[in-house]
Structure formats: C-alpha cells, structure tokens
Design an enzyme around this catalytic site. Structure first.
Site, short mmCIF file in Angstrom:
data_model
loop_
_atom_site.label_atom_id
_atom_site.label_comp_id
_atom_site.label_asym_id
_atom_site.label_seq_id
_atom_site.Cartn_x
_atom_site.Cartn_y
_atom_site.Cartn_z
N ASP A 1 3.14 -6.28 3.24
CA ASP A 1 2.82 -5.45 4.50
C ASP A 1 3.48 -5.56 5.72
O ASP A 1 2.71 -5.70 6.82
CB ASP A 1 1.41 -4.85 4.07
CG ASP A 1 1.01 -3.59 5.09
OD1 ASP A 1 1.71 -2.95 5.49
OD2 ASP A 1 -0.14 -3.69 5.44
N HIS B 1 3.36 3.19 12.92
CA HIS B 1 2.38 4.08 13.04
C HIS B 1 2.77 5.20 13.99
O HIS B 1 1.90 5.81 14.61
CB HIS B 1 0.89 3.38 13.60
CG HIS B 1 0.23 2.42 12.44
ND1 HIS B 1 -1.10 1.98 12.61
CD2 HIS B 1 0.65 2.13 11.39
CE1 HIS B 1 -1.28 1.15 11.84
NE2 HIS B 1 -0.41 1.34 10.70
N ASP C 1 5.96 0.98 7.01
CA ASP C 1 4.63 0.68 6.63
C ASP C 1 4.23 1.96 5.79
O ASP C 1 3.76 2.80 6.18
CB ASP C 1 3.80 0.73 7.99
CG ASP C 1 2.27 0.23 8.18
OD1 ASP C 1 2.16 -0.18 6.90
OD2 ASP C 1 1.68 0.40 8.85
N GLU D 1 -5.02 1.96 2.53
CA GLU D 1 -5.11 0.73 3.24
C GLU D 1 -5.33 1.22 4.59
O GLU D 1 -6.07 0.42 5.34
CB GLU D 1 -3.89 0.01 3.33
CG GLU D 1 -3.78 -1.42 3.84
CD GLU D 1 -3.48 -1.52 5.34
OE1 GLU D 1 -3.74 -2.48 5.84
OE2 GLU D 1 -2.90 -0.66 5.72
N GLU D 2 -4.68 2.16 5.13
CA GLU D 2 -4.69 2.57 6.56
C GLU D 2 -6.12 3.01 7.20
O GLU D 2 -6.58 2.64 8.32
CB GLU D 2 -3.57 3.47 6.86
CG GLU D 2 -2.12 3.15 6.73
CD GLU D 2 -1.67 2.10 7.57
OE1 GLU D 2 -2.56 1.67 8.34
OE2 GLU D 2 -0.30 1.87 7.52
N HIS E 1 0.88 -1.09 0.13
CA HIS E 1 0.01 0.02 0.01
C HIS E 1 0.82 1.26 0.00
O HIS E 1 1.96 1.27 0.77
CB HIS E 1 -1.11 0.21 1.24
CG HIS E 1 -0.53 0.01 2.57
ND1 HIS E 1 -0.08 1.20 3.24
CD2 HIS E 1 -0.34 -0.88 3.39
CE1 HIS E 1 0.33 0.96 4.43
NE2 HIS E 1 0.17 -0.42 4.57
ZN LIG Z 1 0.72 -1.31 6.42
#
Ligand SMILES: [Zn+2]
Length: 455
Positions: free
Chosen positions: A341, A412, A279, A313-314, A267
């Site tokens: 991912d 994140h 990520d 995606e998130e 993503h």
């Molecule tokens: Zn991810």
C-alpha cells in the site's frame, strides 16, 4: 517457537527467480502488474467502499484471481461504512472574492445548503490549536496550515494525516464552526487531497475539508494581511447507511506445509476523486502478480500463499477488522504477512518484525533482494494499516519499502490515475516482492511470533 535449519540454504528458491544477472530487467519484462493496474482502474473505476464500483472491483478481483490460477477463491462478506461527496465550494468573501479549490474529508458532515461563513483563524498545528483554547476559536473557521514533507519513505505523511484525522474533533470541541486544512500532499497544483477524518465522542461535529496547496497559500496570505479573512464553505457530503462489500481472497496451496500461511495483502477500495491507481490499484496489482508467478505448476510454494484484497481500508478499516475476526483461529499459522500500500515505486529496502530468528530472516531477505538493489534494514517492519489487527496475535511482518518520493503528489486526489504508474518501476517492485515472498514461502526459516507493543 522457531525452527531454523542452519544446514539448508534459505536462498535456494529465491535464487531460482533471481539467478544470474538481469533480475530487474527480467522482472520488468515478465511482470503483469502494469496491465493489472490498468484493468482494475479502467474496468472498476473509482471505488469508494460500498459503492457500485466497489462491487465491480470485487467481481473483477474474483475473476482475475481465478484467471491467474489461484485456488479457494472467494469473497468474504464485510459490512462497510458508506459516505458520499456532494457539492463542495469555498470562497474568500470580502472586497476581493476568490474561489478556492476544496474537497471534503471522508466522513465529514455537510454544511447547511447555504454553507457556513465565518472569520478564519489559522494555526500551524493541532498543538497550537489546543493552546488557543475556546476564546479565539469559538464561532470561527479554523485553518490548520501544516505542510507535508517529501521523503522517500513516506514518513512525512504521519504528522499531517493526524491533522487531517483529528482537526475537526479538536476544533469542534473548542466551538469552531468548521475546519479547513492544507491538503495532505506534496504537490503544488490546484487539486485538493481527501482522506478520512473522525469525530470525537463529544456532540460537536463540524464540517471538514482540504484546500489545494496554492489555495492554502492564498488563504494564509489573506489571514496574514491583518484584516479579518472571511471564508464561506459549502459541503454537500453525507454518511449513507452501511452496506455490503467483501474481502477477496485466493490462495496458492503449499506443496509441503499447506497449513502455514504467508499472507500478502493490498486494499481494493479507493477514494472517489481519482481512479485509485497508486492507492491502491498498484498494491493489488503487485500482490496479484506475485501470486500469478507462484501459481505456475513448476513454481508452487512450500507454504500456502494467501492473497487478501481488503475492503474499505480508506474509510474505516472494516475489511482488516473482519479478516482478523474471521480468521482468528488460524492466525497462529500465519508465518508472515506483508501489505502493498505504498504505490508503484521501486522497492529499495526490506524490514522485518518478528521474534526469534528475525535476524536470520532479515539477512535471507536482504540476499534475495540484492539483485534488485534493495537492502535489509534493522528498523522493525510496520505492517501497514490492514495488518494492524493481526498484531495482537504476533504475526510476523515484513515490509518491502517502496520509493514514495512522488506518491503524495497524487495520493487521494483527482490526479491518482493510471498514467502515474511507471511500467519499469512497478515491474521492479513486483519482481522484488516475488523474490522476497519466495523466501517466506519456501525458506526453512520460520520466524518466531512478533513481540507485542511498539514499534
Ligand atoms: Zn492505500
């Protein structure tokens, strides 16, 4: 439908990549994955869905795919939810005021400008919260203090990401004023971890945020002290109108079976706090690097290799849903799908989810990955979030499990930046991916459609 030609070696092509010794060293030396993560994160920056940086990332991906020799390169439009962070503060109020490191969870509503202030009630889990019922929860700020376990396979994330996703809906239904959770992460620094949450059907939409691990510990001690702990939370985050983004798609057209598609995805979007290096800049880099290798004229695959860099995606999986819808007529011709991912760690195992022929495919993949010290395991592949909408069509999945020991230290958070990428580890991963993908594009094995239902 399965066609297995037992007379042909499914490993011929993989062997071309991993022949002789030193496959890992050669992969590290030739991989461009490290440089691709640097380019995406430096040139696009943090890229929440629908933001100007997200548009820069789409442009970067189109340019990069063309530069590495992919065909049919295009941006397939996707409408995405948008959400924006604002001011965010949390303070223990009382005789010993203390500022706590906090960040809003994605999709959360904000607080009024002056914030919300209330006594804190702590629970260790969502089940414990539900068991309390309305009485003790009403009017309070709920603190869900659940710790994420550090594991190689990332499985600790399952339980606590559910807390992150559902705590506000479940606390709001019991009359809470707001929710704070212990960050879903395995570090002990003061950077909190964001991630998506969702409200339920009910009218209660309460603000939701995550505390850094040390601040969660502090709040826990304040609650445990016996005298009421009061928290003031100020969040300026808000939803914005939906906006445009895109799935970026490119292909290496197969030389013998161009209609059969092996999909490799990652993503393109990221959270806003870091630059989305692990990520999912790393995943984008791995799949682009695999495609770059197979796009060389002398390496053209037998089946078509399709790279998909998914939008959003998130915060809503909009790209995944849009892809499954736009391509539903050809999903029966997707002979395998894989998603990267899981960061930039080394590949250590391969899993398959397929119907008839799964076992033969599993052993072919295991043999191709041997030089990378990765093994085939019997557990079924999961596929990843962006592949979930392909499940009803029975698309076979292959997972290349990467070492995630350190992944949730940074995931994140503001610490998800390029310096966390280990050049050797991502080089090994890209090499293992290329060897596995080569089996899927070139092997005479065509795995049967994956069964419905769990896992
Ligand atoms: Zn991810």
């Amino acid at each position: 439908v399965v066609s297995i030609d037992h007379t042909a070696s499914p490993l011929e092509s993989a062997a071309a990549i991993v022949e002789g010794g030193g496959a890992v060293q050669r992969a590290i030396a030739t991989s461009k994955a490290y440089e691709l993560v640097r380019a995406l994160t430096d040139e696009a920056g943090p890229r929440p869905a629908g933001s100007p940086a997200d548009a820069r990332a789409v442009a970067w991906a189109l340019t990069t795919m063309r530069a590495i020799g992919l065909e049919q390169v295009r941006a397939e439009p996707v409408t995405v939810e948008r959400w924006e962070r604002g001011v965010e503060t949390a303070e223990l109020v009382g005789a010993t005021p203390q500022r706590l490191a906090v960040t809003a969870l994605g999709n959360s509503v904000g607080t009024p400008p002056e914030g919300v202030e209330a006594e804190v009630i702590e629970v260790p889990s969502l089940d414990a919260l539900d068991a309390l019922g309305r009485g003790p929860v009403e009017g309070k700020i709920v603190f869900v203090n659940a710790t994420t376990a550090r594991t190689r396979d990332g499985s600790g994330y399952g339980a606590t990401s559910l807390v992150r996703r559902q705590a506000a809906a479940r606390a709001g239904a019991l009359g809470a004023k707001a929710v704070v959770i212990r960050s879903v992460g395995t570090d002990h620094n003061r950077l909190p971890h964001t991630g998506s949450m969702r409200y339920g059907q009910g009218p209660a939409r309460v603000p939701a945020a995550a505390l850094s691990a040390p601040d969660a510990d502090l709040l826990h001690r304040a609650v445990a002290s016996g005298s009421p702990a009061r928290l003031r939370l100020v969040l300026g985050c808000k939803a914005l109108p939906e906006g445009p983004s895109a799935n970026v798609v490119g292909e290496v057209i197969g030389s013998e079976r161009p209609d059969e598609i092996v999909l490799i995805g990652a993503h393109l979007d990221s959270w806003d706090l870091g630059t989305g290096a692990i990520d999912d800049g790393a995943g984008c880099a791995i799949v682009l690097d695999v495609a770059r290798q197979l796009a060389r004229p002398e390496a053209r695959p037998r089946r078509t290799l399709r790279v998909v860099l998914f939008a959003n995606e998130e915060n809503g999986l909009s790209g995944a849903k849009a892809y499954a819808e736009a391509h539903k007529a050809e999903l029966a011709r997707h002979t395998a799908a894989l998603e990267a991912d899981a960061g930039a760690g080394r590949v250590y195992a391969v899993r398959v989810r397929a119907g008839e022929g799964a076992e033969a495919l599993r052993s072919a993949l295991g043999a191709a990955l041997g030089p990378f010290s990765a093994v085939a395991v019997a557990e079924a592949a999961n596929g990843g979030a962006d592949l979930r909408p392909l499940r009803p069509a029975g698309v076979p999945f292959v997972d290349l499990a990467q070492d995630m020991h350190e992944y949730f230290d940074h995931h994140h958070s503001a610490n998800d930046t390029f310096d966390k990428i280990d050049r050797d580890a991502i080089g090994q991963a890209a090499g293992a991916w290329a060897a596995a993908v080569r089996v899927l594009t070139d092997s005479p094995l065509t795995p049967g459609r994956a069964p419905e239902g769990p896992p």
